[in-house]
Design an enzyme around this catalytic site. Structure first.
Site, PDB file in Angstrom:
ATOM      1  N   SER A  64       2.169  -1.402   4.230  1.00 39.28           N
ATOM      2  CA  SER A  64       2.820  -0.420   4.392  1.00 39.28           C
ATOM      3  C   SER A  64       1.911   0.395   3.818  1.00 39.28           C
ATOM      4  O   SER A  64       0.950   0.648   3.117  1.00 39.28           O
ATOM      5  CB  SER A  64       3.988   0.213   4.754  1.00 39.28           C
ATOM      6  N   ASP A 157       0.577  -4.072  15.390  1.00 40.14           N
ATOM      7  CA  ASP A 157       1.140  -2.574  14.721  1.00 40.14           C
ATOM      8  C   ASP A 157       0.486  -1.758  15.047  1.00 40.14           C
ATOM      9  O   ASP A 157      -0.547  -1.457  14.690  1.00 40.14           O
ATOM     10  CB  ASP A 157       0.972  -3.540  13.293  1.00 40.14           C
ATOM     11  N   HIS A 189       4.430  -3.448  12.974  1.00 38.12           N
ATOM     12  CA  HIS A 189       4.906  -2.949  11.648  1.00 38.12           C
ATOM     13  C   HIS A 189       4.837  -3.813  10.736  1.00 38.12           C
ATOM     14  O   HIS A 189       5.321  -4.520   9.497  1.00 38.12           O
ATOM     15  CB  HIS A 189       4.968  -1.731  11.586  1.00 38.12           C
TER      16      HIS A 189
END
Length: 405
Positions: A64, A157, A189
């Protein structure tokens, strides 16, 4: 990562919690600035304080925002042996137009002090220094990349579109930087499905091991001549992973001799078509618990190797000679199962698995099932297998296990 033998360094840089709101806000509009400095200084400190850290075998991993930071590290330093970047931002301008959380990018990529939302076209005509989308773009510095990189990204994602991973992987391939991409068509994600998670950990662990020469890739020296008294144990510095937030058996095999130690050739591992390496999830095991050892036969030749074994993934007692000794150097007696395995190994139907160059066949030995480790103490484990082509018996490294009450 720690269970695999790595020193894990997790730094709390600007943008993370724990030091007040101003510290959290220190990353806004400054994605590759103070947070990057904090991470590098944190690692510098760990290196200076802990002598067991091996500076030459360090990896940086992040997911991330940590994935963005892994990309920034990739394009701004070559201090690491490898990098793993999971669902990270590579091109902020394209990420702006493909995210499902538009507010986030407009907030994070505003010019410092501005109230108006950050938008790529508002800054495009000005200098890069005044455009957060270009100033903090790993893509615009990708020509500096030299570090082997594993890219992980998922089709579903929507926070950071899969195109971010594809752009990075394409650039690395075109720049001839060693790279690999792990693509999940059915994840978002985060990788949540059990089999996908298993593949994730296997792939990430193998990538770090490969470039830090750890575990299955660790060089194993030839045993010293003269028996146990002639062996010298050397303390080896541990490899390191820098996680950027947020993330963040006993019995002779059918193709091995049941010879004594004196009969086994004193030859360096790696001289034949394969190497044998062993490791343990835990080197301290409670008496009566599962004392597991992982055994890996890795093909180091330029051709496939035939690996004969009993059908099934975890039957190393039919694949190797595995020897356990107590603290006095005496071989530990076999259990009833271990004796039966030794007696019937020639009678069992065996299969041949072809191990390709660079790949490994991995099995798990359950020592308490095979030998009588029924007393607390220190035990050593070593594994042997004959190279079918040369006839040389290849030795593994020697592993120490402590059985505690």
């Amino acid at each position: 990562m720690a269970a695999s033998g790595y020193v894990v360094v997790m730094v709390n840089p600007r943008g993370s919690t724990g030091y007040g709101q101003a510290f959290i806000d220190g990353v806004n509009g400054d994605w590759g600035g103070k947070a990057y400095v904090d991470l590098m200084k944190g690692l510098d400190y760990a290196e200076s304080k802990f002598s067991f850290i091996d500076k030459t075998r360090e990896c940086a991993l992040g997911a991330s925002y940590g994935g963005f930071m892994a990309n920034w590290i990739l394009t701004h330093t070559d201090r690491f042996a490898c990098i793993v970047t999971h669902d990270g931002m590579f091109n902020p301008a394209s990420a702006y137009g493909t995210t499902e959380e538009l507010w986030f990018n407009e907030w994070e990529f505003r010019r410092i002090g501005e109230v108006a939302p950050g938008q790529p076209w508002r800054y495009a005509a000005g200098p890069i220094a005044n455009d957060p989308f270009r100033k903090w773009s790993p893509m615009l510095s990708i020509q500096n990349a030299k570090t082997p990189t594993l890219v992980v990204h998922s089709q579903r994602d929507y926070r950071l579109d899969v195109s971010e991973g594809f752009q990075l992987f394409t650039a690395l391939e075109r720049l001839n930087v060693p790279s690999k991409m792990l693509y999940f068509p059915d994840e978002g994600h985060w990788v949540l499905k059990p089999q996908n998670s298993k593949l994730w950990y296997e792939t990430v662990g193998d990538w770090c091991d490969k470039w830090t020469k750890t575990n299955l890739y660790a060089p194993v020296a030839a045993p010293a001549k003269g028996g146990a008294k002639g062996k010298v144990a050397a303390r080896v510095a541990a490899p390191v992973v820098l996680a950027t937030p947020p993330v963040a058996t006993i019995a002779a095999p059918a193709d091995a001799d049941a010879a004594s130690d004196a009969d086994l050739p004193q030859r360096a591992v790696g001289a034949e078509d394969f190497t044998v390496a062993i490791g343990a999830p835990q080197d301290e095991v409670k008496l009566g618990s599962d004392a597991k050892v992982t055994i890996a036969l890795r093909n180091v030749s330029d051709h496939q190797v035939a690996f004969a074994h009993r059908p099934g993934a975890n039957n190393p007692e039919f694949s190797y000679r595995i020897e356990v000794k107590d603290a006095k150097g005496h071989a530990v007696a076999l259990t009833a199962y271990g004796r039966e395995a030794l007696q019937h190994q020639q009678e069992e139907t065996r299969m041949v698995e072809y191990v390709q160059p660079g790949k490994a066949a991995v099995q798990t030995a359950h020592l308490e099932k095979l030998v009588n480790m029924n007393r607390p103490g220190r035990y050593t484990v070593q594994v042997f297998r004959k190279d079918a082509k040369s006839g040389t018996v290849v030795r593994s490294n020697e592993l120490t296990m402590n059985i505690v009450p």
